[in-house]
Design a protein around this motif. Structure first.
Motif, short mmCIF file in Angstrom:
data_model
loop_
_atom_site.label_atom_id
_atom_site.label_comp_id
_atom_site.label_asym_id
_atom_site.label_seq_id
_atom_site.Cartn_x
_atom_site.Cartn_y
_atom_site.Cartn_z
N PRO A 58 35.11 -2.30 29.35
CA PRO A 58 34.05 -2.02 28.35
C PRO A 58 33.09 -0.97 28.90
O PRO A 58 32.80 -0.95 30.10
N TYR A 59 32.59 -0.10 28.02
CA TYR A 59 31.79 1.03 28.53
C TYR A 59 30.55 0.55 29.27
O TYR A 59 30.11 1.17 30.25
N LEU A 60 29.98 -0.61 28.86
CA LEU A 60 28.78 -1.11 29.54
C LEU A 60 29.07 -1.41 31.01
O LEU A 60 28.25 -1.14 31.89
N VAL A 61 30.27 -1.92 31.27
CA VAL A 61 30.64 -2.25 32.66
C VAL A 61 30.90 -0.97 33.44
O VAL A 61 30.46 -0.81 34.59
N ARG A 62 31.58 -0.01 32.79
CA ARG A 62 31.83 1.27 33.47
C ARG A 62 30.50 1.95 33.82
O ARG A 62 30.30 2.43 34.93
N ASP A 63 29.57 1.94 32.87
CA ASP A 63 28.25 2.57 33.12
C ASP A 63 27.51 1.85 34.24
O ASP A 63 26.85 2.48 35.06
N PHE A 64 27.64 0.52 34.26
CA PHE A 64 26.97 -0.27 35.31
C PHE A 64 27.53 0.10 36.69
O PHE A 64 26.78 0.30 37.65
N ILE A 65 28.85 0.22 36.78
CA ILE A 65 29.47 0.59 38.06
C ILE A 65 28.99 1.99 38.47
O ILE A 65 28.54 2.20 39.60
N ASN A 66 29.03 2.92 37.52
CA ASN A 66 28.65 4.31 37.84
C ASN A 66 27.17 4.45 38.19
O ASN A 66 26.81 5.23 39.06
N SER A 67 26.33 3.68 37.51
CA SER A 67 24.89 3.90 37.75
C SER A 67 24.40 3.15 38.98
O SER A 67 23.23 3.27 39.35
N ASN A 68 25.27 2.37 39.62
CA ASN A 68 24.86 1.69 40.86
C ASN A 68 25.79 2.08 42.02
O ASN A 68 26.13 1.24 42.88
N GLN A 69 26.18 3.34 42.05
CA GLN A 69 27.17 3.83 43.03
C GLN A 69 26.87 3.40 44.46
O GLN A 69 27.73 2.90 45.17
N GLU A 70 25.62 3.57 44.86
CA GLU A 70 25.26 3.28 46.26
C GLU A 70 25.41 1.80 46.59
O GLU A 70 25.77 1.43 47.71
N LYS A 177 39.31 4.44 20.78
CA LYS A 177 38.66 3.21 20.33
C LYS A 177 37.61 2.74 21.33
O LYS A 177 36.57 2.21 20.94
N THR A 178 37.90 2.87 22.62
CA THR A 178 36.92 2.39 23.60
C THR A 178 35.74 3.35 23.73
O THR A 178 34.67 2.95 24.15
N THR A 179 35.95 4.61 23.40
CA THR A 179 34.84 5.55 23.55
C THR A 179 34.17 5.87 22.21
O THR A 179 33.03 6.27 22.18
N GLY A 180 34.89 5.68 21.12
CA GLY A 180 34.38 6.17 19.84
C GLY A 180 33.80 5.13 18.91
O GLY A 180 33.53 5.42 17.74
N TYR A 181 33.58 3.92 19.39
CA TYR A 181 33.08 2.87 18.50
C TYR A 181 31.62 2.48 18.74
O TYR A 181 31.14 1.48 18.23
N LYS A 200 18.77 -10.50 19.19
CA LYS A 200 18.32 -11.19 20.40
C LYS A 200 19.44 -11.25 21.45
O LYS A 200 19.18 -11.19 22.65
N ASN A 201 20.67 -11.34 21.01
CA ASN A 201 21.77 -11.60 21.95
C ASN A 201 22.62 -10.39 22.31
O ASN A 201 23.48 -10.49 23.19
N CYS A 202 22.42 -9.26 21.67
CA CYS A 202 23.26 -8.09 21.97
C CYS A 202 23.01 -7.60 23.40
O CYS A 202 21.86 -7.31 23.77
N ALA A 218 23.59 3.20 18.17
CA ALA A 218 24.87 3.77 18.61
C ALA A 218 25.18 3.41 20.06
O ALA A 218 25.60 4.25 20.84
N LYS A 219 24.94 2.12 20.42
CA LYS A 219 25.16 1.71 21.82
C LYS A 219 26.11 0.51 21.91
O LYS A 219 26.06 -0.24 22.88
N CYS A 220 26.93 0.31 20.89
CA CYS A 220 27.78 -0.90 20.87
C CYS A 220 28.86 -0.83 21.94
O CYS A 220 29.58 0.15 22.05
N THR A 221 29.00 -1.90 22.72
CA THR A 221 30.06 -1.96 23.73
C THR A 221 31.23 -2.83 23.26
O THR A 221 32.11 -3.21 24.04
N MET A 222 31.26 -3.15 21.98
CA MET A 222 32.38 -3.85 21.32
C MET A 222 32.61 -5.26 21.85
O MET A 222 33.74 -5.72 21.88
N CYS A 223 31.54 -5.94 22.25
CA CYS A 223 31.74 -7.26 22.85
C CYS A 223 32.02 -8.34 21.82
O CYS A 223 32.46 -9.43 22.14
N TYR A 224 31.69 -8.09 20.56
CA TYR A 224 31.93 -9.00 19.44
C TYR A 224 31.01 -10.21 19.38
O TYR A 224 31.22 -11.13 18.60
N ARG A 225 29.97 -10.21 20.22
CA ARG A 225 29.06 -11.37 20.22
C ARG A 225 28.35 -11.48 18.87
O ARG A 225 28.33 -12.55 18.26
#
Ligand SMILES: Cc1cc2nc3c(=O)[nH]c(=O)nc-3n(C[C@H](O)[C@H](O)[C@H](O)COP(=O)(O)O)c2cc1C
Ligand code: SF4
Ligand code: SF4
Length: 253
Positions: A58-70, A177-181, A200-202, A218-225
C-alpha cells in the motif's frame, strides 16, 4: 520485537497480534497512522506488516518506509503480509526497499485471510468459509511462531521465484490501480448521514465532514476501512455496488 502495521479491516492486525502473543515477547505494537509510531524503532528488531494490494505494498507503507530511511539502518525486520488469495512477493516488495536503506530482513510470512474488498463480487465467500480461512491462518501463524522461536525464520515471498510471480502475476498489469486510486473514493451523499466514523478512522485523513456530509480528498491508500465500516453503506472504491462489508470482527464470529 516491536511491530508496525497497516490494517484496513483488521486481518493484518489480528495476524500480528497473534504472532506476538505466540512469541511471548515483550513487544509494543503500533498502527502505522499512530502519532507515536516512530517509538517502534526503539527496538532493534521489528515486524512490519500490511495487506497485499495487487501484489504490491500500500502506498502509505511505501511512503512510511521511504520517509524514515535513516531509521531502518541496522534494524532486523521481519515482514508480514496478509492476502485474499495470491501475494507473489508481497513481503519481497518491502524487503528490497528496506535492504536499500540498510535493514537486515530476518524473514517473511504471507498469510491468506478473508478478502477485504466489499465492492467486488470476485473472491466472495460465505461466513463459514471465511471463518475456516481464519482458523487455518491462525494455525499457520502458530506454526510460524514456533519456527521463529527455534531460530528458523520463514522466508515467504522473499525468493526470486516469488519476485517473478508477483511481477508477472499481478504487478505489471495492475500497477495503475495501486498508484491511481488516491482520489477515486466514491461517497453517496444521499446515503451519508454525516456520522463521521469514516473521517475519524481513515489512516490517511482522507475524509472530512462538510455541511453534514463526508467528503474525500486525494490521499486514499485503498485500505477499505471506511467502505467496510460505514453504517449506511455509502462508500465504494473499486466497484460501484457494495456486496458486503467484510471485517475481521465479522468474519471471525
Ligand atoms: C485494494 C486491494 C487490493 C488487494 N489486492 C490483493 C492481491 O493482490 N492479492 C490478494 O491475495 N489479496 C488482495 N487483497 C486482499 C487483502 O490483501 C486481504 O483481504 C487482507 O487480508 C486485508 O487485510 P486488512 O484487513 O489488514 O486490511 C486486496 C485488498 C484490497 C483492499
Ligand atoms: S461513515 Fe458513512 S454515513 Fe458516516 S459520515 Fe462516513 S460516509 Fe457518511
Ligand atoms: S479513504 Fe477509506 S479506503 Fe481510503 S485510506 Fe481512508 S479509510 Fe482507507
Amino acid at each position: 520485537m516491536n511491530a508496525i502495521y497497516l490494517s484496513g479491516t483488521g486481518n493484518t492486525k489480528h495476524v500480528v497480534t497473534l504472532l506476538l502473543d505466540e512469541l511471548g515477547m515483550d513487544s509494543r505494537i503500533y498502527p502505522i497512522e499512530s502519532p507515536d509510531v516512530l517509538r517502534a524503532f526503539e527496538d532493534d528488531e521489528l515486524i512490519l506488516a500490511y495487506p497485499t494490494m495487487f501484489s504490491n505494498i500500500p502506498y502509505l507503507v511505501r511512503d512510511f518506509i521511504n520517509s524514515n530511511q535513516e531509521a531502518w539502518k541496522g534494524k532486523k525486520v521481519f515482514l508480514i503480509t496478509t492476502m485474499g488469495l495470491f501475494a507473489g512477493d508481497g513481503t519481497g516488495c518491502a524487503a528490497r526497499l528496506l535492504k536499500k536503506y540498510g535493514a537486515e530482513i530476518t524473514g517473511g510470512l504471507q498469510i491468506v485471510m478473508p478478502d477485504s474488498i466489499g465492492d467486488c463480487k470476485a473472491l466472495k465467500k460465505t461466513r463459514e468459509q471465511n471463518k475456516a480461512i481464519i482458523d487455518k491462518a491462525d494455525l499457520r501463524v502458530t506454526q510460524a511462531a514456533k519456527l521463529i522461536r527455534e531460530g528458523n525464520y520463514p522466508g515467504e515471498g522473499l525468493s526470486f521465484a516469488a519476485h517473478l510471480a508477483g511481477l508477472f502475476g499481478q504487478r505489471l498489469w495492475f500497477y495503475n490501480k495501486t498508484t491511481g486510486y488516491k482520489d477515486k473514493l466514491k461517497i453517496d451523499p444521499s446515503k451519508c448521514i454525516g456520522c463521521g466514523i469514516c473521517a475519524k478512522n481513515c489512516p490517511t485523513q482522507n475524509i472530512r465532514i462538510e455541511n453534514g456530509k463526508a467528503v474525500a480528498s486525494a490521499k486514499c491508500t485503498m485500505c477499505y476501512r471506511c467502505v467496510d465500516y460505514c453504517p449506511k453503506q455509502a462508500i465504494t472504491l473499486l466497484g460501484k455496488t457494495l456486496y458486503e462489508q467484510p471485517t475481521y470482527e465479522r468474519n471471525s464470529k
